[in-house]
Design a protein around this motif. Structure first.
Motif, PDB file in Angstrom:
ATOM      1  N   GLN A 190       9.082  -2.567  -5.858  1.00 31.85           N
ATOM      2  CA  GLN A 190       8.786  -4.073  -5.874  1.00 31.85           C
ATOM      3  C   GLN A 190      10.033  -4.812  -5.711  1.00 31.85           C
ATOM      4  OE1 GLN A 190       5.661  -4.567  -8.688  1.00 31.85           O
ATOM      5  NE2 GLN A 190       4.259  -3.749  -7.489  1.00 31.85           N
ATOM      6  N   ASN A 191      10.918  -4.540  -6.480  1.00 28.66           N
ATOM      7  CA  ASN A 191      12.187  -5.591  -6.488  1.00 28.66           C
ATOM      8  C   ASN A 191      12.658  -5.535  -4.913  1.00 28.66           C
ATOM      9  OD1 ASN A 191      12.882  -6.541  -8.894  1.00 28.66           O
ATOM     10  ND2 ASN A 191      14.408  -5.032  -9.465  1.00 28.66           N
ATOM     11  N   VAL A 192      12.730  -4.252  -4.355  1.00 28.14           N
ATOM     12  CA  VAL A 192      13.572  -3.980  -3.087  1.00 28.14           C
ATOM     13  C   VAL A 192      12.560  -4.791  -2.119  1.00 28.14           C
ATOM     14  CG1 VAL A 192      13.602  -2.307  -1.309  1.00 28.14           C
ATOM     15  CG2 VAL A 192      14.602  -1.705  -3.553  1.00 28.14           C
ATOM     16  N   PRO A 211       0.151  -5.604  -9.283  1.00 32.34           N
ATOM     17  CA  PRO A 211      -0.335  -6.357  -8.135  1.00 32.34           C
ATOM     18  C   PRO A 211       0.792  -6.574  -7.235  1.00 32.34           C
ATOM     19  CG  PRO A 211      -0.807  -7.829  -9.645  1.00 32.34           C
ATOM     20  CD  PRO A 211      -0.549  -6.780 -10.492  1.00 32.34           C
ATOM     21  N   GLU A 212       0.587  -6.842  -5.892  1.00 30.52           N
ATOM     22  CA  GLU A 212       1.374  -7.355  -4.797  1.00 30.52           C
ATOM     23  C   GLU A 212       2.046  -8.452  -5.338  1.00 30.52           C
ATOM     24  OE1 GLU A 212       0.132  -7.474  -0.904  1.00 30.52           O
ATOM     25  OE2 GLU A 212       1.830  -7.516  -0.172  1.00 30.52           O
ATOM     26  N   LYS A 258       9.259 -13.913  -6.464  1.00 28.26           N
ATOM     27  CA  LYS A 258       7.824 -13.500  -7.002  1.00 28.26           C
ATOM     28  C   LYS A 258       7.880 -12.611  -8.179  1.00 28.26           C
ATOM     29  CE  LYS A 258       5.485 -12.383  -2.625  1.00 28.26           C
ATOM     30  NZ  LYS A 258       5.362 -11.142  -1.550  1.00 28.26           N
ATOM     31  N   GLY A 259       9.109 -12.212  -8.677  1.00 30.55           N
ATOM     32  CA  GLY A 259       9.074 -11.574  -9.893  1.00 30.55           C
ATOM     33  C   GLY A 259       9.937 -12.374 -11.068  1.00 30.55           C
ATOM     34  N   ALA A 260      10.102 -12.032 -12.046  1.00 32.51           N
ATOM     35  CA  ALA A 260      10.485 -12.816 -13.120  1.00 32.51           C
ATOM     36  C   ALA A 260      11.986 -12.661 -13.324  1.00 32.51           C
ATOM     37  CB  ALA A 260       9.814 -12.811 -14.366  1.00 32.51           C
ATOM     38  N   SER A 279       0.960  -1.232  -0.242  1.00 32.92           N
ATOM     39  CA  SER A 279       0.187   0.010  -0.213  1.00 32.92           C
ATOM     40  C   SER A 279       0.790   1.256  -0.040  1.00 32.92           C
ATOM     41  CB  SER A 279      -0.999   0.110   1.094  1.00 32.92           C
ATOM     42  OG  SER A 279      -0.149   0.035   2.202  1.00 32.92           O
ATOM     43  N   ILE A 280       2.051   1.145   0.797  1.00 34.01           N
ATOM     44  CA  ILE A 280       2.891   2.394   0.630  1.00 34.01           C
ATOM     45  C   ILE A 280       3.352   2.692  -0.673  1.00 34.01           C
ATOM     46  CG2 ILE A 280       5.435   3.244   1.287  1.00 34.01           C
ATOM     47  CD1 ILE A 280       3.400   3.862   3.538  1.00 34.01           C
TER      48      ILE A 280
END
Lengths: 182, 127
Positions: free
Chosen positions: A62-64, B30-31, A140-142, A27-28
């Motif tokens: 998002q990476n961090v 999204p998250e 979580k990421g690619a 959310s931040i």
């Protein structure tokens, strides 16, 4: 702290517009992203340029967040992160800083160096190849965030590591994105 | 049936039975993209067993890199169905004020043989 003047002057001198220092929650990241978008819309930027700054911000934060979430809970530094958006000589600079396990420094340096050595077509090729790779089970990421960032950046990626203790370093990543109307 | 409501960081995903169209509309960061798109993949897997034609409308104004990976996986599933003789097509909408969005659409189109139209959409206020 007696007042915020010194901090404000330092921000002004460095062209800092927005900064957040703390735990990066979804959310931040979302709320700051909205603020950045609204701010840039008021700056008469082209839509492509707004999207580039926004996208680089999202990928970095998002990476961090994903990286820090993977560090184990007994490592208190896992929440130490900062993101800064600045305007330096008309270009937007999105910077992030976070704790990194020293064991990961070598691999990250190799990836950043590889990305910086590529031109536009090379980055596109690596981007597509990486998209095609099966995702790692714990990721979580690619692993394509950094390539996406480099494709949107105007200057080569700039980074540094500063040693914190025997287990951790502090990683800073500075990304200069197109500022003018496109 | 699939009917996922949009949030500020994830797109609406819904199937219209009347014109056999799957629509994906909104922004996507999204998250956890893989968790978010998982229900779509399960639904599509089942839907592609049905020989009826399928249209897919994609109108995503911004997607992060992990969502991009998921959209590519979606296109791979559609491409495989197309290769197997199914009638599937994609309409990809992009913001005509954003060259980068057009580049992205063309990069997706390069990788598939199924009918893929790229359609400009007049700029709104959101990116």
């Amino acid at each position: 702290m007696r007042d915020l003047l010194a901090l404000k002057e330092s921000f002004t001198e460095q062209g800092i517009l927005i900064s957040f220092n703390g735990a990066f929650t979804h959310s931040i990241i979302e709320e700051m992203g909205n603020a950045i978008k609204r701010y840039l819309e008021g700056e008469n930027l082209g839509r492509g340029a707004i999207m580039d700054v926004f996208a680089v911000y999202i990928e970095q934060t998002q990476n961090v967040r994903n990286y820090l979430n993977r560090l184990s809970f007994d490592q208190p530094q896992r929440n130490t992160a900062i993101v800064v958006i600045g305007n330096v000589d008309g270009a937007y600079v999105v910077s992030s800083g976070n704790t990194i396990a020293r064991a990961d420094v070598q691999d990250l340096t190799r990836r950043l160096t590889e990305i910086n050595a590529l031109d536009k077509d090379g980055l596109k090729k690596l981007y597509k190849e990486t998209l095609r790779k099966p995702r790692e089970s714990d990721a979580k990421g690619a692993g394509i965030g950094l390539i996406d960032i480099a494709r949107r950046a105007r200057l080569p990626l700039a980074w540094s590591f500063r040693e914190i203790d025997q287990d951790f370093s502090f990683f800073s990543l500075m990304v200069t994105v197109m500022g003018e109307d496109k | 049936m699939i009917d996922i409501k949009a949030t500020s960081t994830s797109p609406r995903i819904a199937y219209r039975t009347e014109d056999r169209t799957l629509e994906i509309i909104g922004e996507s960061y999204p998250e956890n993209s893989f968790e978010f798109f998982a229900p779509l993949f399960s639904w599509l897997d089942a839907r592609l067993k049905d020989p009826a034609p399928l249209k897919v409308e994609i109108d995503i104004s911004y997607m992060n890199s992990s969502s991009t990976k998921c959209v590519l996986d979606l296109l791979d599933m559609l491409e495989e169905a197309h290769g197997g003789g199914r009638e599937v097509s994609v309409s990809w909408f992009y913001d005509d004020g954003n060259d980068r969005a057009l580049d992205l659409a063309e990069e997706f189109k390069e990788d598939v043989k199924l009918p893929f139209s790229i359609i400009p959409r007049t700029s709104g206020t959101d990116i």
